[in-house]
Design a protein around this motif. Structure first.
Motif, short mmCIF file in Angstrom:
data_model
loop_
_atom_site.label_atom_id
_atom_site.label_comp_id
_atom_site.label_asym_id
_atom_site.label_seq_id
_atom_site.Cartn_x
_atom_site.Cartn_y
_atom_site.Cartn_z
N GLY A 9 55.65 20.12 42.92
CA GLY A 9 56.01 19.09 43.89
C GLY A 9 56.84 19.60 45.04
N SER A 10 57.46 18.67 45.76
CA SER A 10 58.22 19.00 46.96
C SER A 10 59.58 19.58 46.59
N GLY A 11 60.08 20.42 47.51
CA GLY A 11 61.40 21.00 47.31
C GLY A 11 61.95 21.53 48.60
N LEU A 12 63.11 22.15 48.53
CA LEU A 12 63.75 22.74 49.70
C LEU A 12 64.00 24.22 49.45
N ILE A 13 63.66 25.03 50.44
CA ILE A 13 64.02 26.45 50.42
C ILE A 13 65.24 26.58 51.32
N THR A 14 66.37 26.94 50.74
CA THR A 14 67.61 26.99 51.52
C THR A 14 67.94 28.42 51.92
N VAL A 15 68.43 28.57 53.12
CA VAL A 15 68.85 29.86 53.65
C VAL A 15 70.37 29.82 53.79
N SER A 16 71.04 30.74 53.09
CA SER A 16 72.50 30.72 53.08
C SER A 16 73.05 32.11 53.35
N VAL A 17 74.22 32.17 53.93
CA VAL A 17 74.94 33.41 54.16
C VAL A 17 76.36 33.21 53.66
N GLU A 18 76.72 34.02 52.67
CA GLU A 18 78.06 33.96 52.09
C GLU A 18 78.42 32.53 51.67
N GLY A 19 77.45 31.87 51.04
CA GLY A 19 77.68 30.53 50.53
C GLY A 19 77.55 29.42 51.54
N ARG A 20 77.34 29.75 52.81
CA ARG A 20 77.20 28.72 53.84
C ARG A 20 75.73 28.51 54.17
N GLN A 21 75.27 27.27 53.98
CA GLN A 21 73.86 26.95 54.22
C GLN A 21 73.58 26.93 55.72
N LEU A 22 72.56 27.71 56.11
CA LEU A 22 72.18 27.78 57.52
C LEU A 22 70.92 26.98 57.81
N GLN A 23 70.05 26.86 56.80
CA GLN A 23 68.78 26.19 57.05
C GLN A 23 68.21 25.67 55.74
N ALA A 24 67.58 24.52 55.78
CA ALA A 24 66.88 23.96 54.63
C ALA A 24 65.43 23.68 55.05
#
Length: 261
Positions: A9-24
């Motif tokens: 099903g649907s989901g989110l691929i998250t992009v993070s740097v040092e624990g800070r989310q930059l993009q979902a």
């Protein structure tokens, strides 16, 4: 859900740097959990040769062939985020294939026509489908004269013309050996006619190759200034394919001669 029986099903691929989310990034996994490699479900590669890592992720699995259909997300350094690569995504299973090129295994096609190839044109800022060849891929060296979708026209043309001369040299070598054999078995007239036929056939192939590549380049909807460059890269690919076929034929003839001795 029961593993192996239902789509993730649907989901989110998250992009993070040092624990800070930059993009979902929203992504739909239309494949069973059993078809997803939990350790290597996402693959990072510099697909377009710009020095930044892009990534590929499966979207579904073709029911008829079992081929994975993948989505590609390219890193855009201007936006500092990953963007969906529409030209490559959902075509089939993507595999890096040399500098700024990928091969695409397309589902629901006969095996002989299943593999496609795309290369990135930095000048056109887009992916360009390459003419289909049955021989090994282009050189992977980023500095090779014809290694990109739209290479430097002058350098690639010089390299392709050198390959054409090699083709002619190999053709003459093969024809000479065959001509000498036909002189003994069929006479001079037949042997000379054979030489003319081989040369005529090769010249006809060159005309076909050049016309096919120009038509193929125009079909890619490239800017007019890049059409000749894309066509030249195509000519090089087909010349390389023909040269390898000539080489294989020479090896086959030599082996046959050795067996007959």
């Amino acid at each position: 859900m029961s593993e192996g029986s239902e789509s993730l099903g649907s989901g989110l691929i998250t992009v993070s740097v040092e624990g800070r989310q930059l993009q979902a990034i929203g992504h739909v996994f239309e494949l069973p959990m059993s078809a997803l490699d939990r350790k290597n479900w996402i693959a990072f590669h510099d697909l377009d040769g710009d020095g930044w890592q892009d990534f590929m992720v499966p979207s579904s699995v073709a029911a008829s062939s079992g081929v994975k259909v993948m989505a590609v997300y390219r890193f855009d350094p201007k936006k500092q985020e990953f963007v969906f690569a529409d030209a490559l995504s959902n075509l089939g299973e993507i595999t890096p294939a040399g500098h700024a090129c990928v091969s695409v295994r397309q589902p629901d096609r006969p095996a002989a026509f299943q593999l496609g190839r795309f290369c990135h044109s930095p000048q056109g800022e887009r992916w360009v489908q390459q003419v289909s060849v049955s021989t090994p891929d282009r050189p992977t060296d980023a500095g090779a004269p014809c290694s990109t979708a739209t290479p430097d026209l002058t350098l690639c043309r010089q390299h392709r013309m050198s390959l054409d001369r090699r083709l002619m040299s190999d053709l003459r070598a093969m024809s000479k050996d065959r001509h000498e054999a036909l002189l003994e078995s069929n006479g001079r007239h037949y042997a000379n006619q054979y030489l003319r036929m081989r040369l005529t056939s090769h010249n006809a192939w060159l005309r076909y190759r050049d016309a096919r590549c120009m038509a193929h380049a125009r079909e890619q909807a490239l800017p007019a200034r890049l059409v000749a460059s894309a066509a030249e890269a195509c000519k090089h690919d087909l010349a390389q394919q023909q040269w390898l076929q000539y080489q294989a034929r020479q090896v086959s003839v030599r082996r046959a001669e050795e067996r007959s001795e």
